[in-house]
Design a protein around this motif. Sequence first.
Motif, short mmCIF file in Angstrom:
data_model
loop_
_atom_site.label_atom_id
_atom_site.label_comp_id
_atom_site.label_asym_id
_atom_site.label_seq_id
_atom_site.Cartn_x
_atom_site.Cartn_y
_atom_site.Cartn_z
N UNK A 108 0.86 -1.18 0.00
CA UNK A 108 0.00 0.00 0.00
C UNK A 108 0.89 1.23 0.00
N UNK A 109 1.17 1.75 -1.19
CA UNK A 109 2.06 2.89 -1.38
C UNK A 109 1.39 3.91 -2.28
N UNK A 110 1.47 5.18 -1.92
CA UNK A 110 0.97 6.24 -2.80
C UNK A 110 2.07 6.64 -3.77
N UNK A 111 1.84 6.36 -5.04
CA UNK A 111 2.79 6.72 -6.09
C UNK A 111 2.43 8.10 -6.64
N UNK A 112 3.30 8.68 -7.49
CA UNK A 112 3.00 9.99 -8.08
C UNK A 112 2.96 9.96 -9.60
N UNK A 113 3.03 8.77 -10.20
CA UNK A 113 2.77 8.65 -11.62
C UNK A 113 3.91 8.96 -12.55
N UNK A 217 1.82 13.93 1.96
CA UNK A 217 3.06 13.89 1.19
C UNK A 217 3.71 12.51 1.23
N UNK A 218 3.87 11.85 0.09
CA UNK A 218 4.47 10.52 0.10
C UNK A 218 5.98 10.53 0.28
N UNK A 219 6.60 11.70 0.17
CA UNK A 219 8.04 11.83 0.42
C UNK A 219 8.33 13.27 0.84
N UNK A 220 9.49 13.54 1.44
CA UNK A 220 9.75 14.85 2.02
C UNK A 220 9.67 16.01 1.03
N UNK A 221 10.00 15.76 -0.22
CA UNK A 221 9.98 16.82 -1.21
C UNK A 221 8.83 16.68 -2.21
N UNK A 222 7.72 16.10 -1.72
CA UNK A 222 6.49 16.00 -2.50
C UNK A 222 5.35 16.55 -1.66
N UNK A 225 0.10 18.72 -4.25
CA UNK A 225 -0.27 18.21 -5.57
C UNK A 225 0.46 18.98 -6.67
N UNK A 226 0.70 20.27 -6.46
CA UNK A 226 1.47 21.04 -7.45
C UNK A 226 2.84 20.40 -7.68
N UNK A 227 3.46 19.93 -6.61
CA UNK A 227 4.77 19.29 -6.74
C UNK A 227 4.66 18.07 -7.64
N UNK A 228 3.64 17.24 -7.40
CA UNK A 228 3.47 16.04 -8.22
C UNK A 228 3.25 16.39 -9.69
N UNK A 229 2.53 17.47 -9.94
CA UNK A 229 2.23 17.84 -11.32
C UNK A 229 3.47 18.28 -12.09
N UNK A 251 9.86 22.59 -3.95
CA UNK A 251 10.75 21.67 -4.66
C UNK A 251 10.20 21.34 -6.04
N UNK A 252 11.10 21.24 -7.00
CA UNK A 252 10.82 20.92 -8.39
C UNK A 252 10.09 22.04 -9.13
N UNK A 253 9.75 23.11 -8.43
CA UNK A 253 9.18 24.29 -9.07
C UNK A 253 10.22 25.40 -9.16
N UNK A 254 11.10 25.49 -8.18
CA UNK A 254 12.19 26.46 -8.19
C UNK A 254 13.49 25.76 -8.55
N UNK A 255 14.27 26.36 -9.44
CA UNK A 255 15.58 25.81 -9.77
C UNK A 255 16.60 26.92 -9.64
N UNK A 256 17.86 26.55 -9.43
CA UNK A 256 18.89 27.57 -9.31
C UNK A 256 20.24 26.97 -9.00
#
Length: 331
Positions: A108-113, A217-222, A225-229, A251-256
Motif C-alpha cells: 500500500x504505497x501512494x505513487x506519483x505517476x 506527502x508521500x516523500x519529504x519533497x512531494x 499536488x502542485x509538486x506532483x504535477x 521543490x521541483x518548481x524552483x531551480x537555481x
Amino acid sequence: MPRVESGLEVLVRRRPALLRGQRVALLTHQASVDSRYEHAVTLIRELRGVRVRRLLAPEHGLWGAPQDHIWIDGTRDPATGLPVWSLYGSRREPTPAMLRGIDTVVVDLQDVGSRYYTFIWTMALAMRACARSGVRVVVLDRPNPLGGALIEGNVADPTFASFVGLYPLAIRHGLTIGEVAGYLNERHAIGCRLTVVPMRGWRRAMDWEDTGLPWVPPSPNMPTLDTALVYPGGCLIEGTNLSEGRGTTRPFEWIGAAYLDAQKYAAALERERLPGVCYEFERRRMPIDILCGTDAIRKAIERGTPLPAIERAWQRDLDRWKRLRAGYLLY
C-alpha cells in the motif's frame, strides 16, 4: 464524502476475507491512509484472522522523514512494536529472511505517476522476491495524482535500467500502482501470485481533487499536488548542474545554483521561447541519462535539436508502449 474508495478502503470495508488466516508483511509508508487518515497498519491489524508480522519500508522510511538517497536501517515501529525492515539500505528487495513465515506481502504505497519515482520499483523488486519464495502479493490500488489519461515522455531504453527505471515505462505513464503491478508481472515475466484490490469510483480523467481523498506527502519533497504535477519534468533538473529546489518550500518548481545570474538566465529562457533549452553536459554517462533512460535526449539537446523534433523521435516507441499498456488498465 470522498467519491473514491482506495484499495485499502475496499479491502477493509468490502473484502476483509481476502487476508483472513494470512501472516502478512506490509510494504507501506506515511501516505498509506484512508479518507479519515487512519493508517493501513492499524486498519489491517484490526481485520479478523490477519496477523501482521512485520513492516517493509521504501525510500524515505516508514514515516517519510529521511531525505532522498539516505540509506535507512531496520528499526522497530514505536507505535505498534512491529519490526520494520528497510528496502532502501544495503538491500532494496526483501531477503528470504524477511519473507520467512509470511504468506502474503501487502503493498500500500501512494505513487506519483512518474517513472523515476522509486516506490513502483521497490514494489517490483518485492514482487520478484515473492515470486522466488512463493509468497503471494496483494497490491492495494490508489489514484495516480497525474490522472490516468495523459501519457508523455520517452519510453526508457532497457540498457539504462536503474532504480529510477527498472523496466521500460513512459515518463508520465498514466497507470495506477495496481496497473503497474499487473503490467510488470505479466509483460516482464515477474510471475508472482498477484492480486490487485482495485479502487471504487476512480476514473482515468479524474484530478486528485475529484477523488475527495486527502493528500499526504508521500516523500519529504512531494509536499503538495502542485509538486506532483511538475515532478515529471522538474525531476530532470537533478541530472544537470542546477539545483531542483529540494529543501525549499517549492521543490521541483524552483531551480537555481549559487553561480547563476537569475536575471540573465530568465532572459535566456525567454529568448528561447520555451519549450526547448540548449545547455552543455560533461562527456560521460550523466545523471540525466539515467533519469531519461537514454542518452539520446541529452545528445539531441547538445546538438541544438528543437524540442518538437526530440518529441517526434520517441513517439514511435511511446505509441507502441501505449498499445502494450492498454491490456492492463483496470479503469
